[in-house]
Design a protein around this motif. Structure first.
Motif, PDB file in Angstrom:
ATOM      1  N   GLY A 593       0.834  -1.188   0.000  1.00  0.00           N
ATOM      2  CA  GLY A 593       0.000   0.000   0.000  1.00  0.00           C
ATOM      3  C   GLY A 593       0.870   1.238   0.000  1.00  0.00           C
ATOM      4  O   GLY A 593       1.799   1.347   0.818  1.00  0.00           O
ATOM      5  N   ILE A 594       0.579   2.172  -0.913  1.00  0.00           N
ATOM      6  CA  ILE A 594       1.291   3.445  -0.981  1.00  0.00           C
ATOM      7  C   ILE A 594       0.282   4.522  -0.600  1.00  0.00           C
ATOM      8  O   ILE A 594      -0.610   4.867  -1.379  1.00  0.00           O
ATOM      9  CB  ILE A 594       1.864   3.708  -2.390  1.00  0.00           C
ATOM     10  CG1 ILE A 594       2.602   2.471  -2.920  1.00  0.00           C
ATOM     11  CG2 ILE A 594       2.776   4.910  -2.363  1.00  0.00           C
ATOM     12  CD1 ILE A 594       3.796   2.035  -2.092  1.00  0.00           C
ATOM     13  N   LEU A 595       0.402   5.057   0.611  1.00  0.00           N
ATOM     14  CA  LEU A 595      -0.636   5.894   1.229  1.00  0.00           C
ATOM     15  C   LEU A 595      -0.049   7.193   1.768  1.00  0.00           C
ATOM     16  O   LEU A 595       0.866   7.155   2.592  1.00  0.00           O
ATOM     17  CB  LEU A 595      -1.284   5.128   2.379  1.00  0.00           C
ATOM     18  CG  LEU A 595      -2.257   5.902   3.253  1.00  0.00           C
ATOM     19  CD1 LEU A 595      -3.612   5.975   2.570  1.00  0.00           C
ATOM     20  CD2 LEU A 595      -2.376   5.282   4.622  1.00  0.00           C
ATOM     21  N   PRO A 596      -0.602   8.352   1.347  1.00  0.00           N
ATOM     22  CA  PRO A 596      -1.601   8.558   0.292  1.00  0.00           C
ATOM     23  C   PRO A 596      -0.918   8.877  -1.031  1.00  0.00           C
ATOM     24  O   PRO A 596       0.262   9.217  -1.085  1.00  0.00           O
ATOM     25  CB  PRO A 596      -2.361   9.767   0.817  1.00  0.00           C
ATOM     26  CG  PRO A 596      -1.290  10.597   1.489  1.00  0.00           C
ATOM     27  CD  PRO A 596      -0.324   9.599   2.093  1.00  0.00           C
ATOM     28  N   LEU A 597      -1.681   8.781  -2.099  1.00  0.00           N
ATOM     29  CA  LEU A 597      -1.303   9.296  -3.405  1.00  0.00           C
ATOM     30  C   LEU A 597      -2.485  10.072  -3.955  1.00  0.00           C
ATOM     31  O   LEU A 597      -3.619   9.849  -3.549  1.00  0.00           O
ATOM     32  CB  LEU A 597      -0.939   8.167  -4.369  1.00  0.00           C
ATOM     33  CG  LEU A 597       0.371   7.410  -4.145  1.00  0.00           C
ATOM     34  CD1 LEU A 597       0.492   6.277  -5.154  1.00  0.00           C
ATOM     35  CD2 LEU A 597       1.576   8.342  -4.256  1.00  0.00           C
ATOM     36  N   GLN A 626       7.676  10.358  -3.850  1.00  0.00           N
ATOM     37  CA  GLN A 626       6.487  10.990  -4.407  1.00  0.00           C
ATOM     38  C   GLN A 626       6.157  12.271  -3.649  1.00  0.00           C
ATOM     39  O   GLN A 626       6.479  12.412  -2.467  1.00  0.00           O
ATOM     40  CB  GLN A 626       5.306  10.028  -4.356  1.00  0.00           C
ATOM     41  CG  GLN A 626       5.523   8.723  -5.101  1.00  0.00           C
ATOM     42  CD  GLN A 626       5.826   8.928  -6.568  1.00  0.00           C
ATOM     43  OE1 GLN A 626       5.077   9.587  -7.284  1.00  0.00           O
ATOM     44  NE2 GLN A 626       6.947   8.362  -7.020  1.00  0.00           N
ATOM     45  N   ALA A 627       5.489  13.174  -4.329  1.00  0.00           N
ATOM     46  CA  ALA A 627       5.198  14.481  -3.743  1.00  0.00           C
ATOM     47  C   ALA A 627       4.377  14.379  -2.465  1.00  0.00           C
ATOM     48  O   ALA A 627       4.494  15.229  -1.570  1.00  0.00           O
ATOM     49  CB  ALA A 627       4.469  15.353  -4.769  1.00  0.00           C
ATOM     50  N   GLU A 628       3.544  13.327  -2.355  1.00  0.00           N
ATOM     51  CA  GLU A 628       2.682  13.179  -1.171  1.00  0.00           C
ATOM     52  C   GLU A 628       3.441  12.633   0.039  1.00  0.00           C
ATOM     53  O   GLU A 628       2.866  12.533   1.124  1.00  0.00           O
ATOM     54  CB  GLU A 628       1.516  12.241  -1.498  1.00  0.00           C
ATOM     55  CG  GLU A 628       0.622  12.724  -2.628  1.00  0.00           C
ATOM     56  CD  GLU A 628       1.099  12.288  -3.997  1.00  0.00           C
ATOM     57  OE1 GLU A 628       0.323  12.392  -4.956  1.00  0.00           O
ATOM     58  OE2 GLU A 628       2.275  11.815  -4.109  1.00  0.00           O
ATOM     59  N   ASP A 629       4.728  12.249  -0.142  1.00  0.00           N
ATOM     60  CA  ASP A 629       5.534  11.661   0.933  1.00  0.00           C
ATOM     61  C   ASP A 629       4.777  10.513   1.601  1.00  0.00           C
ATOM     62  O   ASP A 629       4.548  10.508   2.816  1.00  0.00           O
ATOM     63  CB  ASP A 629       5.898  12.721   1.968  1.00  0.00           C
ATOM     64  CG  ASP A 629       6.940  12.225   2.958  1.00  0.00           C
ATOM     65  OD1 ASP A 629       7.651  11.245   2.641  1.00  0.00           O
ATOM     66  OD2 ASP A 629       7.011  12.796   4.061  1.00  0.00           O
ATOM     67  N   PRO A 630       4.383   9.513   0.828  1.00  0.00           N
ATOM     68  CA  PRO A 630       3.493   8.483   1.371  1.00  0.00           C
ATOM     69  C   PRO A 630       4.204   7.470   2.257  1.00  0.00           C
ATOM     70  O   PRO A 630       5.441   7.335   2.240  1.00  0.00           O
ATOM     71  CB  PRO A 630       2.958   7.793   0.111  1.00  0.00           C
ATOM     72  CG  PRO A 630       4.063   7.944  -0.878  1.00  0.00           C
ATOM     73  CD  PRO A 630       4.681   9.300  -0.594  1.00  0.00           C
ATOM     74  N   VAL A 737      -4.259  11.885   7.810  1.00  0.00           N
ATOM     75  CA  VAL A 737      -4.402  10.437   7.941  1.00  0.00           C
ATOM     76  C   VAL A 737      -3.029   9.771   7.931  1.00  0.00           C
ATOM     77  O   VAL A 737      -2.729   8.892   8.751  1.00  0.00           O
ATOM     78  CB  VAL A 737      -5.283   9.886   6.798  1.00  0.00           C
ATOM     79  CG1 VAL A 737      -5.314   8.362   6.825  1.00  0.00           C
ATOM     80  CG2 VAL A 737      -6.700  10.440   6.911  1.00  0.00           C
ATOM     81  N   ARG A 738      -2.184  10.205   6.996  1.00  0.00           N
ATOM     82  CA  ARG A 738      -0.830   9.658   6.924  1.00  0.00           C
ATOM     83  C   ARG A 738      -0.064   9.890   8.217  1.00  0.00           C
ATOM     84  O   ARG A 738       0.589   8.970   8.753  1.00  0.00           O
ATOM     85  CB  ARG A 738      -0.082  10.316   5.761  1.00  0.00           C
ATOM     86  CG  ARG A 738       1.363   9.865   5.601  1.00  0.00           C
ATOM     87  CD  ARG A 738       2.176  10.912   4.845  1.00  0.00           C
ATOM     88  NE  ARG A 738       2.291  12.155   5.604  1.00  0.00           N
ATOM     89  CZ  ARG A 738       2.722  13.301   5.094  1.00  0.00           C
ATOM     90  NH1 ARG A 738       3.041  13.377   3.812  1.00  0.00           N
ATOM     91  NH2 ARG A 738       2.808  14.373   5.859  1.00  0.00           N
ATOM     92  N   ASP A 739      -0.145  11.090   8.756  1.00  0.00           N
ATOM     93  CA  ASP A 739       0.673  11.425   9.919  1.00  0.00           C
ATOM     94  C   ASP A 739       0.253  10.654  11.167  1.00  0.00           C
ATOM     95  O   ASP A 739       1.105  10.233  11.963  1.00  0.00           O
ATOM     96  CB  ASP A 739       0.602  12.929  10.188  1.00  0.00           C
ATOM     97  CG  ASP A 739       1.324  13.744   9.111  1.00  0.00           C
ATOM     98  OD1 ASP A 739       2.064  13.133   8.314  1.00  0.00           O
ATOM     99  OD2 ASP A 739       1.132  14.975   9.077  1.00  0.00           O
ATOM    100  N   VAL A 740      -1.054  10.461  11.351  1.00  0.00           N
ATOM    101  CA  VAL A 740      -1.501   9.692  12.515  1.00  0.00           C
ATOM    102  C   VAL A 740      -1.047   8.243  12.389  1.00  0.00           C
ATOM    103  O   VAL A 740      -0.570   7.636  13.352  1.00  0.00           O
ATOM    104  CB  VAL A 740      -3.027   9.788  12.678  1.00  0.00           C
ATOM    105  CG1 VAL A 740      -3.513   8.851  13.772  1.00  0.00           C
ATOM    106  CG2 VAL A 740      -3.433  11.224  13.012  1.00  0.00           C
TER     107      VAL A 740
END
Length: 864
Positions: A593-597, A626-630, A737-740
Motif C-alpha cells: 500500500g502506498i498511502l496517500p497518493l 512521491q510528492a505526497e511523501d506516502p 491520515v498519513r501522519d496519525v
C-alpha cells in the motif's frame, strides 16, 4: 487472489510457485540461432499520419485509419481507465471504431504501445459514442508480445479498400506473464508485426501476425503437442462479463470457439479463424486462453490470421447477432415484448434470458425503462424466455414457438419492504446496510445467466446511504436486518409480506460504542479500476459508509483513484472522508500500500508508482520520493506465493531480515490483519510483526478488508482506528491520515473497539517511562450488545504474560463496555521493550458477518 486452471500443461504447483525464484537459466527458452538466415531485418512501414480526416469515414462510406490529432476532444472510453491520447491511431468505419495506442510505455499490464485500447460503437454523426469498456488484451507468443518500433498506417482507406494499421517490432517479455508463468512458457525474441485490418462496413477487425524466423530450423509454437505457445489473455472482467457460446457466463471448462465480453451497450468477442481455443486459467481478473498454434518455417516470414475482434451489442444478444452477420449466417428471428409485474406495470432493468427447449443457454438482454425488450431466437425452434430481477418471484419461463415474434413476460405478484432508518437520538436519516433473508430459500440463479445471487441465503443486501430502501420481495415471511457496522446496535425483525402489500419498517439505531476522537479507516479496498474487482466505485463507497467506515481508502492495483469526489457527489461528506492510494502489485515480491497518493491524469497508470525492473529497495525509495511523501504498507505480508513480501523474501524471524537480494526494511507499516483476526494470524503475520518489533523496528500494524467484492467480502473488517483527538470529519486531510498512521496512534478493530492509556495517558505508538521497571495500563474495550467480548491478552516483547476475562462496567445498555488495568514489567536485559493488547470474543459476528470473529489489537506502547 483467485486462481483457476484447466489445462494440465499449467500445473498448479508451477502456477503457485513464487515467480522470480528461478533464474533466467531455468526459464523455457528457445536458444538463439548459431547461423542466422538472410531474412528481412525490418517490416515495411506505412504512413506516420494516415488519413487527415478519419472521422469522416462514415459519411464517405469508407473505412479509414488516421492519427488522432487532439486526444482531449476525442470520445473517451466509458470505463475511465486507459485514456485515448493525441498520437494514437483510430481505425473507423460506419459501424465500429478501434483505437490502437501509439508506441511507448503503456498503462495496464501489457506495458507496450501498439495495442488496441478501445472498441467503440459509431454513432449517427460518424464519431465514436464513448460506450467502450474494452480494457486490455495481451496477444502474443510464449511470454512475449510485440514491443513496437513503428506504429504506422499501411492503407488509410481513402481508396475505398480496407484500412490497415501495422505495429512492428520485436517480441519482448510481458512483465506480468514473464514473472508469473515464465518458468513454463517460452521466449523467442523474434521480429514480428501485427496488422489491424478494418473493411468498409465491417463489424470486425482482423489481426494478422507476421513472424520472422531467422533460424535454420522451424519453430513449432504448439502444433501436435500439449500446450500452445500462442497466448491470448484478457483483462476485461472488471467492467465486462466474460462469456462463451459453450458455457454461457459460467467459467469455461475446456475448448471454446470464441470468448466474448458483455459490456452492456456494446461488447466484443475474440476468436481465431484457424480453430478453437483452450481455456487455460483465470488469475486475479486475468483470463488466459491458448490459440491453435502454428509452425514458423526456417529462414522465412510466416503470416497467420492471429485472430479477429468482432464488436456488437447491446449485451450478449446483440454481440451474438453481430457474429452471425460477420459469418454471413441468416439472422435469428426477433422476439419483442414487455416485462411487467402482476399488475401489468413495466419492470425496467429486468433481465430476459433465452434458453433452448433442452436448456441450452442462448442469449440475454435487459428490458429498457418502459420494460420493453428485443432479443433473437432460433428461427425454427422453440425458445424459452425467462425474465429475472432480484426480488420478483422466480419465473418458470415462457415458450415462444417458431413463427411467433412477440411475448409479454409477467411476474407473479410481489410485495415491498420499505425501510426508513434514523439515528435514535435525533431522528436524522442514517446510512445503513439492509439485508433481507427469506424464510423459505429461493432457487439459485443458474451460473450460465451471469447474474450473481447474494450469499448466505440473502435476497437483498442494500446499502441505503439515504437511510431509506424500497425492496421488492416475493410474498411470504422475511427477516429484515438493519445494521451500521460495529459501533451501532442492530435491528432484526421478522415480517410477513402479502402479495401487493408494502410493509413499512421504521428503524431507529443507537450509537452504542463511544469512539470520540477516533476515525476508523480501511486502507485496502478495491473497485473496478482493479482487474480483479467488478464493484462499481459508487457501490463500493456506499457499502463502506453503510457499514460505518469513516475513512474508505481506494487501493486499486497499480492505479490511483480517489473516493472523495464520489463521497462529495453523493452528499455524504458528514459521514466519511475518502483517501486515494495504490496497491503496488508486483508479481515477484509482494503487494504494498502506498498511502496517500493523488490521481495524476496523463501520467503512467494515473500516477501510480511503477515497479517493473526495480528491486524492493528501489520500489520503496521511489514511493517515498512521491510528492505526497506516502507511507509504504506491506500488504498481506505472509501470504502465499508472490503476493506476500515476507514469504517472497524468505523473511527470517531470528535474523529480522530476509534474503539480501529482496529484503529491505524501508517501509512503515505492516498489514498484519487481512480480512482475518488475531488467531488466524498468530503464527504467521503476527509472529513476523513481533519479530520485527523485537529487532528494534517501529513498524505499525494495520487491519484491512482487502475487499474485492462487496457482496461477499464487505469493506471494514477489520479496520484501523486512528486517534485524531477531534470529531470533525470534514477537517481530515490525506496528510493528517498519513501522519496519525505514521505515529502509530492506532488500534485494529474487528468488531471490538479498544483504547489503551499508559500511566501518563500514553497511547499506542508512544513511549512510557516505567517506575521501578513497571507501568500500569488501562485498557478499555467496547462493543454493541450483539457482539461478544470475552478475554484480554497482554503480550510483552512477543510473549503472552496474561489472558484474563474482560471486566464489564456499567449496565451494558445499550452497548457493552469493559475496563481492565494491567501491570506490565520491563525486561532490563533487553534494548527494546514493548506491550501489545489483544481482546477477542468467542462467538462470531453473526448476523452481520457470520464466520468472522470479534477482536481488537493495539499497536505497541514502548517501555523504558
Amino acid at each position: 487472489m483467485r486462481w483457476r486452471s484447466h489445462l494440465g500443461l499449467l500445473p498448479f504447483a508451477l502456477l503457485t510457485a513464487t515467480p522470480g525464484c528461478s533464474g533466467d537459466d531455468d526459464e523455457k527458452k528457445t536458444p538463439p540461432p548459431s547461423n542466422p538466415c538472410e531474412v528481412p531485418a525490418v517490416f515495411e512501414a506505412g504512413s506516420a499520419e494516415g488519413h487527415a480526416d478519419p472521422l469522416g469515414a462514415k459519411a464517405a462510406g469508407q473505412a479509414r485509419a488516421g492519427r488522432i490529432r487532439d486526444g482531449a476532444s476525442f470520445p473517451q472510453p466509458a470505463h475511465g481507465r486507459q485514456q485515448i491520447q493525441t498520437g494514437d491511431i483510430v481505425l473507423i468505419n460506419d459501424k465500429i471504431s478501434v483505437v490502437i495506442e501509439d508506441a511507448g510505455i503503456s498503462d495496464g499490464y501489457g506495458r507496450y504501445g501498439g495495442e488496441i485500447i478501445a472498441i467503440d460503437k459509431v454513432g449517427d454523426d460518424g464519431r465514436p459514442m464513448g460506450v467502450s469498456r474494452y480494457l486490455e488484451t495481451l496477444a502474443g507468443l510464449g511470454t512475449e508480445s510485440i514491443l513496437p518500433e513503428e506504429v504506422s498506417v499501411l492503407n488509410d482507406g481513402s481508396n475505398g479498400e480496407a484500412a490497415v494499421v501495422r505495429v512492428s517490432g520485436v517480441l519482448s517479455p510481458i512483465p506480468f506473464i514473464k514473472d508469473s508463468l515464465g518458468a513454463i512458457l517460452a521466449s523467442y525474441g523474434l521480429r514480428a508485426a501485427h496488422d489491424f485490418i478494418l473493411e468498409p462496413g465491417a463489424e470486425r477487425v482482423r489481426v494478422v501476425l507476421h513472424v520472422v524466423n531467422d533460424r535454420e530450423q522451424e519453430l513449432n509454437f504448439g502444433v501436435d503437442r500439449e500446450g500452445s505457445d500462442e497466448l491470448v489473455g484478457f483483462f476485461h472482467a472488471s467492467q465486462s462479463q466474460m462469456m462463451t457460446p459453450e458455457f454461457g457466463f459460467q467459467d469455461p471448462d475446456g475448448v471454446v470457439s470464441w470468448v466474448g465480453f458483455d459490456g452492456g451497450p456494446f461488447g466484443f468477442a475474440w476468436r481465431s479463424p484457424r480453430g478453437p481455443m483452450d481455456f487455460a486459467l483465470f488469475i486475479s481478473g486475468f483470463a488466459l486462453f491458448l490459440g491453435p498454434a502454428f509452425v514458423a518455417d526456417a529462414c522465412s516470414v510466416t503470416t497467420v490470421e492471429h485472430g479477429e475482434f468482432i464488436a456488437g451489442g447491446p449485451h450478449y444478444d446483440g454481440l451474438r447477432e453481430a457474429i452471425r452477420r460477420v459469418d454471413e449466417e441468416a439472422p435469428w428471428r426477433e422476439v419483442r415484448g414487455k416485462v411487467t409485474d402482476a399488475d401489468g406495470l413495466p419492470v425496467a432493468g429486468a433481465w430476459v434470458h433465452a434458453e433452448s427447449a433442452g436448456g441450452e443457454y442462448l442469449s440475454r438482454v435487459v428490458a429498457d425503462d418502459e420494460g420493453n425488450y428485443l432479443l433473437h431466437a432460433p428461427p425454427t425452434d422453440d425458445v424459452v424466455l425467462i425474465p429475472q430481477l432480484r426480488g420478483y418471484p422466480p419465473h418458470d419461463g415462457t415458450v415462444v414457438p417458431p413463427g411467433e415474434s412477440e411475448a409479454v413476460l409477467s411476474f407473479e405478484p410481489h410485495g415491498i419492504i420499505h425501510v426508513v432508518a434514523t439515528d435514535a437520538p435525533n431522528g436524522e436519516p442514517l446510512p445503513v446496510r439492509v439485508q433481507v433473508i427469506p424464510a423459505s430459500s429461493l432457487p439459485a440463479t443458474p451460473r450460465t445467466y451471469g447474474v450473481k445471487d447474494e450469499v448466505g441465503g440473502r435476497l437483498h443486501q442494500d446499502f441505503a446511504v439515504t437511510g431509506e430502501a424500497h425492496l421488492i420481495v416475493p410474498p411470504g415471511q422475511h427477516q429484515v436486518l438493519v445494521t451500521r457496522g460495529y459501533e451501532w446496535e442492530l435491528f432484526d425483525m421478522q415480517v410477513t409480506v402479502d402479495a401487493g402489500q408494502t410493509v413499512d419498517v421504521p428503524v431507529a439505531l443507537e450509537h452504542s460504542v463511544d469512539t470520540s476522537g477516533v476515525f476508523c479507516a480501511d486502507f485496502h479496498m478495491h473497485a473496478w479500476f482493479s482487474a480483479d474487482s467488478s464493484d462499481p466505485v459508487d457501490y463500493k463507497v456506499k457499502g463502506a459508509i453503510a457499514d460505518g467506515l469513516d475513512i474508505p481508502v481506494s487501493s486499486e492495483h497499480d492505479w490511483v483513484a480517489d473516493f472523495q469526489p464520489v463521497i462529495e457527489r453523493l452528499g455524504l461528506t458528514s459521514w466519511a472522508f475518502g483517501v486515494a492510494s495504490q496497491e503496488l502489485t508486483t508479481f515477484k515480491f509482494g503487494h504494498f500500500g502506498i498511502l496517500p497518493l493523488e490521481p495524476k491524469p496523463g501520467q503512467l497508470n494515473n500516477g501510480a508508482v511503477d515497479w517493473i525492473d526495480l528491486t524492493p529497495q528501489e520500489v520503496f525509495d521511489s514511493a517515498h520520493k512521491q510528492a505526497e511523501d506516502p507511507l509504504v504498507i506491506v500488504n498481506h505480508p505472509s501470504g502465499s506465493s508472490f503476493s506476500g513480501y515476507f514469504r517472497a523474501s524468505s523473511y527470517d524471524r531470528k535474523k529480522g531480515s530476509g534474503s539480501p537480494d529482496l529484503w529491505s526494511d524501508h517501509f512503515e507499516a505492516v498489514e498484519v490483519f487481512n480480512e482475518s483476526d488475531f488467531e488466524d494470524n498468530r503464527n504467521e503475520s503476527v509472529a513476523d510483526w513481533f519479530s520485527l518489533l523485537n529487532h528494534g523496528h517501529k513498524f505499525w500494524a494495520t487491519g484491512a478488508s482487502d475487499s474485492h467484492e462487496q457482496r461477499t467480502n464487505p469493506s471494514g473488517y477489520p479496520r484501523t482506528c486512528l486517534l485524531f483527538g477531534h470529531d470533525d470529519i470534514t477537517a481530515l486531510t490525506p496528510k493528517a491520515v498519513r501522519d496519525v498512521m505514521a505515529a502509530g496512534a492506532a488500534t485494529v478493530s474487528g468488531g471490538l473497539f479498544m483504547t489503551v492509556a499508559g500511566p501518563g495517558g500514553e497511547t499506542p505508538g508512544e513511549m512510557v517511562t516505567t517506575t521501578n521497571g513497571k507501568a500500569t495500563f488501562t485498557v478499555t474495550v467496547q462493543a454493541p450488545s450483539w457482539v461478544g467480548a470475552d478475554t484480554l491478552e497482554t503480550i510483552v516483547n512477543g510473549e503472552t504474560i496474561s489472558v484474563e476475562p474482560l471486566m464489564p462496567i456499567g449496565n451494558g445498555q445499550p452497548g457493552k463496555r469493559f475496563m481492565t488495568q494491567v501491570e506490565v514489567s520491563r525486561d532490563a536485559s533487553r534494548d527494546v521493550n514493548w506491550v501489545v493488547f489483544h481482546a477477542k470474543g468467542d462467538a462470531d459476528l453473526a448476523p452481520l458477518r457470520p464466520g468472522r470473529r470479534p477482536f481488537a489489537v493495539s499497536n505497541p506502547v514502548f517501555l523504558r
